[in-house]
Design a protein around this motif. Structure first.
Motif, PDB file in Angstrom:
ATOM      1  N   ARG A 104       3.934   1.509  -1.136  1.00  0.00           N
ATOM      2  CA  ARG A 104       4.553   1.645  -2.458  1.00  0.00           C
ATOM      3  C   ARG A 104       3.570   2.242  -3.466  1.00  0.00           C
ATOM      4  O   ARG A 104       3.946   3.101  -4.281  1.00  0.00           O
ATOM      5  CB  ARG A 104       5.051   0.276  -2.941  1.00  0.00           C
ATOM      6  N   GLN A 105       2.295   1.834  -3.395  1.00  0.00           N
ATOM      7  CA  GLN A 105       1.286   2.378  -4.314  1.00  0.00           C
ATOM      8  C   GLN A 105       1.072   3.863  -4.069  1.00  0.00           C
ATOM      9  O   GLN A 105       0.978   4.667  -5.013  1.00  0.00           O
ATOM     10  CB  GLN A 105      -0.032   1.618  -4.146  1.00  0.00           C
ATOM     11  N   GLU A 124       1.929   6.858  -6.747  1.00  0.00           N
ATOM     12  CA  GLU A 124       0.924   7.863  -7.136  1.00  0.00           C
ATOM     13  C   GLU A 124       1.413   9.268  -6.815  1.00  0.00           C
ATOM     14  O   GLU A 124       1.212  10.208  -7.606  1.00  0.00           O
ATOM     15  CB  GLU A 124      -0.391   7.569  -6.420  1.00  0.00           C
ATOM     16  N   GLU A 181       0.824  -1.199   0.000  1.00  0.00           N
ATOM     17  CA  GLU A 181       0.000   0.000   0.000  1.00  0.00           C
ATOM     18  C   GLU A 181       0.864   1.259   0.000  1.00  0.00           C
ATOM     19  O   GLU A 181       0.575   2.234  -0.714  1.00  0.00           O
ATOM     20  CB  GLU A 181      -0.921   0.000   1.224  1.00  0.00           C
TER      21      GLU A 181
END
Length: 235
Positions: free
Chosen positions: A184-185, A189, A182
């Motif tokens: 890393r996401q 973004e 999460e």
């Protein structure tokens, strides 16, 4: 057919005088007497000298000659009737050739009534010794059985603990992997958003600077044209 006495005599020839069982890996000493290899070595280690357990002859070294013929004969008798010793062959003393009826508690060995070397030792009948040692063995067996049960219970408890630690570690590992995925996401973004803002700002700044550059270039051309005109007039 061989008589009962003949069978007894033949059986005695293939029985070790020390362990009173059929010869196992029989060896011949320098004096000519035969014994099991393991029985001979145990006797020498117990008495701390190299001598014949039967005739007491001393030897300079531990020379043991394998008696294959006797080994084969003992094996044949053993296969013929494993219980042939039974009542047919009484336990006899190798030194005095008398029946072994007593147990020397001091030396932990069977003896006959003629064994004068044991007269100062503590001894009892074989039946009494068997009962005492059976009771001791039973007590040891019960104790070991209980210890085994206790260790098996502790072993299972330890296995359960190890399994619990592994399950907990796996659960934490899964949670950590999920959390970092999460993160890393979110970082990806955020990176993409910052890059977009950077490109927009870059385009805005470059547009203004390129506009000024075009004006400078335009002014340079006008001045250059004026310079050319003046030169022409001077010529």
């Amino acid at each position: 057919m061989a008589s009962k006495e003949q069978v007894k005599n033949l059986t005695e020839d293939v029985i070790c005088p020390i362990c009173l069982d059929f010869f196992t890996d029989p060896v011949t000493l320098e004096c000519g007497d035969n014994f099991c290899r393991s029985c001979t070595i145990r006797c020498w280690e117990r008495e701390q000298r190299n001598s014949c357990p039967k005739c007491r002859e001393m030897f300079s070294d531990r020379t043991l000659r394998v008696n294959r013929a006797l080994a084969n004969l003992a094996e044949k008798f053993r296969n013929l009737n494993p219980d042939l010793k039974g009542e047919e062959s009484k336990l006899q003393c190798g030194a005095h050739e008398e029946e072994l009826k007593l147990f020397c508690e001091t030396d932990k060995t069977l003896i006959c009534a003629a064994a004068q070397e044991h007269r100062e030792h503590r001894f009892m009948t074989i039946k009494e010794a068997v009962k005492i040692y059976k009771d001791q063995l039973k007590s040891s067996l019960d104790s070991l059985t209980k210890k085994k049960s206790d260790f098996q219970e502790k072993e299972q408890q330890q296995k359960d603990k190890i399994s619990g630690v592994r399950e907990q570690s796996h659960s934490i590992e899964t949670h950590i992997t999920s959390q970092f995925a999460e993160l890393r996401q979110i970082i990806i973004e955020k990176e993409q958003s910052v890059l977009r803002d950077l490109r927009k700002e870059e385009a805005r700044i470059l547009n203004g600077m390129e506009k000024y550059l075009r004006e400078f270039q335009k002014n340079i051309r006008i001045i250059q044209e004026e310079i050319l005109k003046i030169k022409e007039q001077m010529d």
